[in-house]
Design a protein around this motif. Structure first.
Motif, PDB file in Angstrom:
ATOM      1  N   LEU A  86      28.975  38.119  24.350  1.00 43.06           N
ATOM      2  CA  LEU A  86      28.966  39.376  25.102  1.00 43.06           C
ATOM      3  C   LEU A  86      29.287  39.183  26.572  1.00 43.06           C
ATOM      4  O   LEU A  86      29.814  40.090  27.209  1.00 43.06           O
ATOM      5  N   ILE A  87      28.973  37.996  27.141  1.00 53.46           N
ATOM      6  CA  ILE A  87      29.189  37.863  28.577  1.00 53.46           C
ATOM      7  C   ILE A  87      30.628  37.511  28.894  1.00 53.46           C
ATOM      8  O   ILE A  87      31.034  37.543  30.039  1.00 53.46           O
ATOM      9  N   PHE A  88      31.458  37.172  27.872  1.00 52.86           N
ATOM     10  CA  PHE A  88      32.754  36.618  28.207  1.00 52.86           C
ATOM     11  C   PHE A  88      33.777  37.609  28.762  1.00 52.86           C
ATOM     12  O   PHE A  88      34.515  37.245  29.668  1.00 52.86           O
ATOM     13  N   PRO A  89      33.877  38.853  28.262  1.00 55.54           N
ATOM     14  CA  PRO A  89      34.814  39.774  28.908  1.00 55.54           C
ATOM     15  C   PRO A  89      34.504  39.999  30.379  1.00 55.54           C
ATOM     16  O   PRO A  89      35.407  39.947  31.240  1.00 55.54           O
ATOM     17  N   LEU A 140      36.498  36.259  36.893  1.00 56.07           N
ATOM     18  CA  LEU A 140      37.297  35.073  37.204  1.00 56.07           C
ATOM     19  C   LEU A 140      38.672  35.468  37.738  1.00 56.07           C
ATOM     20  O   LEU A 140      39.143  34.916  38.738  1.00 56.07           O
ATOM     21  N   LEU A 141      39.317  36.468  37.094  1.00 56.45           N
ATOM     22  CA  LEU A 141      40.642  36.896  37.563  1.00 56.45           C
ATOM     23  C   LEU A 141      40.563  37.465  38.978  1.00 56.45           C
ATOM     24  O   LEU A 141      41.402  37.166  39.831  1.00 56.45           O
ATOM     25  N   LEU A 142      39.501  38.265  39.238  1.00 58.52           N
ATOM     26  CA  LEU A 142      39.327  38.831  40.578  1.00 58.52           C
ATOM     27  C   LEU A 142      39.188  37.724  41.611  1.00 58.52           C
ATOM     28  O   LEU A 142      39.845  37.743  42.669  1.00 58.52           O
ATOM     29  N   GLN A 143      38.359  36.720  41.291  1.00 56.94           N
ATOM     30  CA  GLN A 143      38.144  35.621  42.235  1.00 56.94           C
ATOM     31  C   GLN A 143      39.424  34.824  42.459  1.00 56.94           C
ATOM     32  O   GLN A 143      39.697  34.371  43.566  1.00 56.94           O
ATOM     33  N   ILE A 144      40.244  34.642  41.380  1.00 56.75           N
ATOM     34  CA  ILE A 144      41.495  33.899  41.542  1.00 56.75           C
ATOM     35  C   ILE A 144      42.398  34.603  42.550  1.00 56.75           C
ATOM     36  O   ILE A 144      42.960  33.974  43.437  1.00 56.75           O
ATOM     37  N   TYR A 145      42.489  35.948  42.450  1.00 54.13           N
ATOM     38  CA  TYR A 145      43.386  36.626  43.379  1.00 54.13           C
ATOM     39  C   TYR A 145      42.853  36.604  44.802  1.00 54.13           C
ATOM     40  O   TYR A 145      43.609  36.379  45.751  1.00 54.13           O
ATOM     41  N   LYS A 150      25.434  32.394  38.028  1.00 49.80           N
ATOM     42  CA  LYS A 150      24.460  33.448  37.664  1.00 49.80           C
ATOM     43  C   LYS A 150      24.862  34.126  36.372  1.00 49.80           C
ATOM     44  O   LYS A 150      24.019  34.420  35.522  1.00 49.80           O
ATOM     45  N   ILE A 151      26.199  34.385  36.220  1.00 46.76           N
ATOM     46  CA  ILE A 151      26.635  35.048  34.989  1.00 46.76           C
ATOM     47  C   ILE A 151      26.421  34.138  33.793  1.00 46.76           C
ATOM     48  O   ILE A 151      25.979  34.576  32.733  1.00 46.76           O
TER      49      ILE A 151
END
Lengths: 161, 88, 98
Positions: free
Chosen positions: A62-65, A71-76, A156-157
């Motif tokens: 459940l936590i993966f989406p 992760l994508l937000l942090q990459i950008y 934390k996630i």
């Protein structure tokens, strides 16, 4: 998650990749793909591995989406900051040691790969719960502050799962 | 118009790949050369994807997958061999 | 309309890639170079393939591009990690940039 459920999961993933690559969703293609996937999983578990790794890790799906979106937000965000550092040119690359509170080896692997995937930091080494990280803009060598700035919310996630 | 744009994008990608080849030639250490080899591999993968999108042929994407996996295996083996000083 | 949005996203990705190449030639330290170059490359790869997906719409082509994207996201950190680890364990020192 026991061994049989894990094998069924792997078969489903192989079948999905097969159906994407073959591009024609008919029953015959699905049957051929399923039999090939079952054969591959059987070969892998009986012939290649000799049941050496008896431990199967526990995953929370459940936590993966949410994790992947973050992760994508942090990459950008980090990519745009890195472009600013390329233009101005003031960087201080250095190596810091950080510690993590995760205990599952699989989650430490996820955390290290996320740190590497985010621009500006690369994981070099892992011993137990200590990670050695190469950092582009090394502001502090203190263990706790550096860990707080590098790990961010990833830990934390993952700890919820 | 779409044909034009994708052709220009592919030319820019090829020029950037040639710029990375310069770093492979002048790179002072062997790890610089490995890094730029990886950059060239990923740029060729993007080039194949753009060409497949331009000509609408989806079987060309298999080439991109093969290219990515071959580059991965070769970089991993070369880096490991350097780290162990030639003994695998 | 969809094609124009896809083209704009591909153009942004090319811009990211050009900055990555600039970073390779600007710094004189190996660790700074690998930190800058490989990472900008990740962002550019994501952006260009997202542009292709937007351009093509929902089809079998896009699903294959998503497969390439997932494979690349899995193996790209491994490549960067193993090159840096090889350099670090072989005794290449982290110097300040001069």
């Amino acid at each position: 998650m026991n061994r049989r459920l894990y094998n069924i999961f792997i078969v489903l993933i192989c079948l999905l990749v097969w159906m994407i690559l073959i591009e024609k969703p008919t029953y015959l293609n699905a049957a051929v793909g399923a039999s090939l996937a079952i054969g591959a999983v059987w070969f892998n578990s009986r012939v290649l591995h000799h049941d050496r790794e008896s431990e199967v890790f526990r995953l929370q799906p459940l936590i993966f989406p949410f994790y992947i979106l973050y992760l994508l937000l942090q990459i950008y965000i980090a990519g745009i900051q890195t472009i600013g550092k390329i233009i101005t040119g003031n960087i201080h690359p250095d190596i810091v040691d950080i510690e993590t509170q995760l205990e599952n080896d699989l989650y430490i692997c996820f955390l290290a790969n996320s740190i590497t995937l985010t621009p500006g930091t690369v994981t070099i080494d892992k011993e137990g719960q200590k990670l050695k990280v190469l950092w582009l803009n090394c502001e502090t060598k203190d263990k706790e502050k550096a860990g707080e700035m590098i790990k961010g919310k990833f830990e934390k996630i993952l700890r919820k799962g | 118009m779409t044909f034009m744009f994708l052709s220009v994008a592919m030319s820019v990608l090829a020029a950037l790949a040639m710029a990375s080849v310069v770093r492979v030639v002048i790179g002072p250490t062997v790890w610089d050369r490995l890094m730029c080899f990886n950059l060239i591999t990923s740029k060729i993968c993007m080039l194949v994807v753009l060409y497949a999108a331009m000509t609408e042929r989806s079987y060309l994407l298999d080439l991109a997958i093969t290219f990515v996996l071959l580059g991965f295996i070769s970089v991993i083996f070369i880096a490991n061999a350097i780290q162990k000083r030639g003994k695998i | 309309m969809q094609q124009i949005i896809g083209h704009i996203i591909i153009g942004i990705g090319l811009l990211f890639l050009a900055f990555g190449i600039l970073g390779i030639f600007r710094f004189s330290n190996f660790y700074a170079r690998i930190l800058v170059a490989s990472k900008i490359d990740t962002v550019a790869f994501l952006t260009i393939l997202a542009g292709v997906i937007v351009r093509q719409g929902w089809s079998a082509f896009s699903l294959r591009v998503v497969l390439i994207l997932v494979i690349m996201l899995l193996i790209n950190p491994l490549i960067t990690h193993i090159i840096t680890r090889s350099a670090y364990l072989s005794g290449y020192k982290v110097k300040k940039e001069d």
